[in-house]
Design a protein around this motif. Structure first.
Motif, mmCIF file in Angstrom:
data_model
loop_
_atom_site.group_PDB
_atom_site.id
_atom_site.type_symbol
_atom_site.label_atom_id
_atom_site.label_comp_id
_atom_site.label_asym_id
_atom_site.label_seq_id
_atom_site.Cartn_x
_atom_site.Cartn_y
_atom_site.Cartn_z
ATOM 1 N N TRP A 20 -0.155 -97.274 -85.088
ATOM 2 C CA TRP A 20 -0.521 -98.571 -84.501
ATOM 3 C C TRP A 20 -1.161 -98.385 -83.131
ATOM 4 O O TRP A 20 -2.112 -99.089 -82.785
ATOM 5 C CB TRP A 20 0.710 -99.473 -84.400
ATOM 6 N N ARG A 21 -0.663 -97.435 -82.368
ATOM 7 C CA ARG A 21 -1.242 -97.179 -81.046
ATOM 8 C C ARG A 21 -2.678 -96.660 -81.185
ATOM 9 O O ARG A 21 -3.563 -97.058 -80.424
ATOM 10 C CB ARG A 21 -0.374 -96.179 -80.288
ATOM 11 N N ALA A 22 -2.920 -95.799 -82.168
ATOM 12 C CA ALA A 22 -4.268 -95.273 -82.378
ATOM 13 C C ALA A 22 -5.222 -96.373 -82.824
ATOM 14 O O ALA A 22 -6.377 -96.431 -82.368
ATOM 15 C CB ALA A 22 -4.224 -94.147 -83.405
ATOM 16 N N LEU A 23 -4.761 -97.246 -83.715
ATOM 17 C CA LEU A 23 -5.597 -98.368 -84.135
ATOM 18 C C LEU A 23 -5.929 -99.258 -82.947
ATOM 19 O O LEU A 23 -7.082 -99.675 -82.764
ATOM 20 C CB LEU A 23 -4.885 -99.169 -85.229
ATOM 21 N N LEU A 24 -4.933 -99.546 -82.126
ATOM 22 C CA LEU A 24 -5.153 -100.389 -80.956
ATOM 23 C C LEU A 24 -6.151 -99.738 -80.001
ATOM 24 O O LEU A 24 -7.038 -100.416 -79.455
ATOM 25 C CB LEU A 24 -3.821 -100.646 -80.251
ATOM 26 N N ALA A 25 -6.033 -98.440 -79.797
ATOM 27 C CA ALA A 25 -6.961 -97.744 -78.905
ATOM 28 C C ALA A 25 -8.393 -97.862 -79.411
ATOM 29 O O ALA A 25 -9.334 -98.043 -78.619
ATOM 30 C CB ALA A 25 -6.553 -96.279 -78.771
ATOM 31 N N ASP A 26 -8.587 -97.773 -80.730
ATOM 32 C CA ASP A 26 -9.925 -97.911 -81.297
ATOM 33 C C ASP A 26 -10.475 -99.316 -81.069
ATOM 34 O O ASP A 26 -11.666 -99.496 -80.782
ATOM 35 C CB ASP A 26 -9.896 -97.604 -82.797
ATOM 36 N N VAL A 27 -9.617 -100.330 -81.224
ATOM 37 C CA VAL A 27 -10.050 -101.705 -80.984
ATOM 38 C C VAL A 27 -10.459 -101.888 -79.522
ATOM 39 O O VAL A 27 -11.514 -102.464 -79.215
ATOM 40 C CB VAL A 27 -8.933 -102.700 -81.365
ATOM 41 N N LEU A 28 -9.634 -101.393 -78.616
ATOM 42 C CA LEU A 28 -9.915 -101.576 -77.189
ATOM 43 C C LEU A 28 -11.186 -100.855 -76.775
ATOM 44 O O LEU A 28 -11.931 -101.359 -75.917
ATOM 45 C CB LEU A 28 -8.733 -101.078 -76.356
ATOM 46 N N ARG A 29 -11.459 -99.697 -77.334
ATOM 47 C CA ARG A 29 -12.695 -98.970 -76.998
ATOM 48 C C ARG A 29 -13.925 -99.802 -77.328
ATOM 49 O O ARG A 29 -14.949 -99.689 -76.659
ATOM 50 C CB ARG A 29 -12.754 -97.640 -77.742
ATOM 51 N N ARG A 30 -13.817 -100.636 -78.337
ATOM 52 C CA ARG A 30 -14.948 -101.453 -78.760
ATOM 53 C C ARG A 30 -15.066 -102.751 -77.967
ATOM 54 O O ARG A 30 -16.118 -103.389 -77.986
ATOM 55 C CB ARG A 30 -14.825 -101.776 -80.254
ATOM 56 N N VAL A 31 -13.978 -103.160 -77.333
ATOM 57 C CA VAL A 31 -13.962 -104.480 -76.686
ATOM 58 C C VAL A 31 -13.839 -104.388 -75.168
ATOM 59 O O VAL A 31 -14.609 -105.009 -74.432
ATOM 60 C CB VAL A 31 -12.817 -105.344 -77.257
ATOM 61 N N GLU A 32 -12.838 -103.641 -74.696
ATOM 62 C CA GLU A 32 -12.599 -103.502 -73.254
ATOM 63 C C GLU A 32 -11.957 -102.137 -72.996
ATOM 64 O O GLU A 32 -10.733 -102.021 -72.953
ATOM 65 C CB GLU A 32 -11.699 -104.626 -72.745
ATOM 66 N N PRO A 33 -12.772 -101.107 -72.820
ATOM 67 C CA PRO A 33 -12.241 -99.743 -72.691
ATOM 68 C C PRO A 33 -11.259 -99.559 -71.544
ATOM 69 O O PRO A 33 -10.413 -98.661 -71.608
ATOM 70 C CB PRO A 33 -13.503 -98.898 -72.481
ATOM 71 N N VAL A 222 -13.707 -97.823 -90.682
ATOM 72 C CA VAL A 222 -14.026 -96.492 -90.157
ATOM 73 C C VAL A 222 -12.860 -95.526 -90.312
ATOM 74 O O VAL A 222 -13.058 -94.310 -90.273
ATOM 75 C CB VAL A 222 -14.461 -96.567 -88.674
ATOM 76 N N GLN A 223 -11.639 -96.052 -90.480
ATOM 77 C CA GLN A 223 -10.458 -95.199 -90.673
ATOM 78 C C GLN A 223 -9.649 -95.704 -91.869
ATOM 79 O O GLN A 223 -8.516 -96.191 -91.721
ATOM 80 C CB GLN A 223 -9.589 -95.210 -89.404
#
Length: 262
Positions: A20-33, A222-223
Motif C-alpha cells: 500500500w505504501r508503494a502504491l501511494l508513493a506512485d500516486v503521489l509522484r504523479r500528483v504532488e511529489p 502500470v503495476q
C-alpha cells in the motif's frame, strides 16, 4: 507546508503494508511529489488535517461527521468474497469447533469487535444482531480488540466466540495467516454497504482531486502484479449520498432498541 498522505487501513501484514505504501508513493509522484507519506497514530485527527492529500477511512466515521472535513476521491473495488463493485460486507466468524451455526444461535455468546467507530466490525454487526436482541441485549459479553486481526485472534484463542470481519481483511488474512484463519469458519454475513473510501481534505482543489483519480487508475495498469496482490480491481466515484445506507443501518438498530452491541 507539504501535504500528507497515508493508506494504513488494509495493512494486514507487513508485506501488505509495504504494498500500500508503494502504491501511494506512485500516486503521489504523479500528483504532488513533495507530499509526505506518514504513519498516523490518531486516525481521526489525521483525517481532519487541512493538508491531507490522500487517505482511506471507514464509512462509519465518514457519515458521523468526517464528511464535513473531507471530500470523496474514490472507493476501491476489491477481488474478495463478499465484495461486489464498490460495496462490501462483513463475514461473521466463529471457531471451527464452536457449536454456533448461525447468528441466531449466538445468543448469550461472547462477541468481539474491533472498535465502536467501525462500520464492518461494529455498525454492520449491530445491525445484523438487532432483530434477535431482547431488551437491548443479545450477547453474554463483548470484547473490544482494537483491530479486525485482534478479533480473529480473540475468537481463535477462545477469548470470544463470534466476530464480524471486513470481508477484504478476511481475504488478506487468509493469504497472510492461514494457520489462524483455518481455525475459524463463517456462519453468516452482514448487509452490504459502500466500501472504505479514499478521501482528501476539502482544501484539495478540484484539479488535484481529478489528478488523484487519474493517478489511482494509472497505478493499477502500470503495476498489475501489485494490484493483484492488493486485490484491487478498480475504483468507483461515489457521491456522499451513497454512504447514507451506513447511517440507515445505525438507525434501524436503534429503532429495534439495540443502540449498542451488547
Amino acid at each position: 507546508m507539504n501535504s500528507v498522505a497515508a493508506l494504513p487501513m488494509y495493512g494486514v501484514s507487513p508485506a501488505l503494508a509495504a504494498g500500500w505504501r508503494a502504491l501511494l508513493a506512485d500516486v503521489l509522484r504523479r500528483v504532488e511529489p513533495a507530499a509526505e507519506i506518514v504513519e498516523p497514530h490518531d486516525l481521526h485527527a489525521f483525517w481532519r488535517r487541512p493538508d491531507l492529500l490522500l487517505a482511506q477511512t471507514c464509512g462509519y466515521p465518514y457519515v458521523l461527521g468526517l464528511h464535513e472535513y473531507v471530500q470523496l476521491i474514490a472507493t476501491p473495488h476489491f477481488d474478495a468474497p463478499g465484495c461486489e463493485g464498490a460495496h462490501y460486507s462483513s463475514l461473521i466468524v466463529t471457531r471451527s469447533d464452536a457449536p454456533f451455526d448461525s447468528i441466531e444461535a449466538c445468543r448469550g455468546a461472547r462477541a468481539a469487535f474491533n472498535a465502536t467507530d467501525s462500520n464492518s466490525g461494529y455498525n454492520a454487526f449491530r445491525h445484523t444482531v438487532a432483530p434477535y436482541a431482547r431488551n437491548g441485549r443479545f450477547f453474554g459479553s463483548t470484547l473490544e480488540t482494537g483491530s479486525h486481526l485482534g478479533s480473529l485472534h480473540a475468537v481463535a484463542a477462545d477469548r470470544a466466540d463470534v466476530a464480524a470481519i471486513d470481508c477484504v481483511t478476511m481475504a488478506f488474512a487468509r493469504d497472510a495467516y492461514p494457520e489462524l484463519t483455518s481455525r475459524l469458519r463463517e456462519i453468516g454475513s452482514t448487509r452490504s454497504s459502500p466500501g472504505l473510501p479514499l478521501i482528501a481534505s476539502k482544501h484539495v482543489s478540484r484539479e488535484q482531486a481529478d489528478a488523484l483519480r487519474a493517478a489511482l487508475d494509472e497505478t493499477l495498469h502500470v503495476q498489475p502484479e501489485r494490484a493483484q496482490r492488493l486485490k484491487l480491481k478498480g475504483f468507483s466515484y461515489l457521491t456522499a449520498a451513497a454512504y447514507d445506507s451506513i447511517r440507515q443501518m445505525e438507525n434501524e438498530a436503534r429503532i429495534a432498541n439495540y443502540a449498542r452491541l451488547a
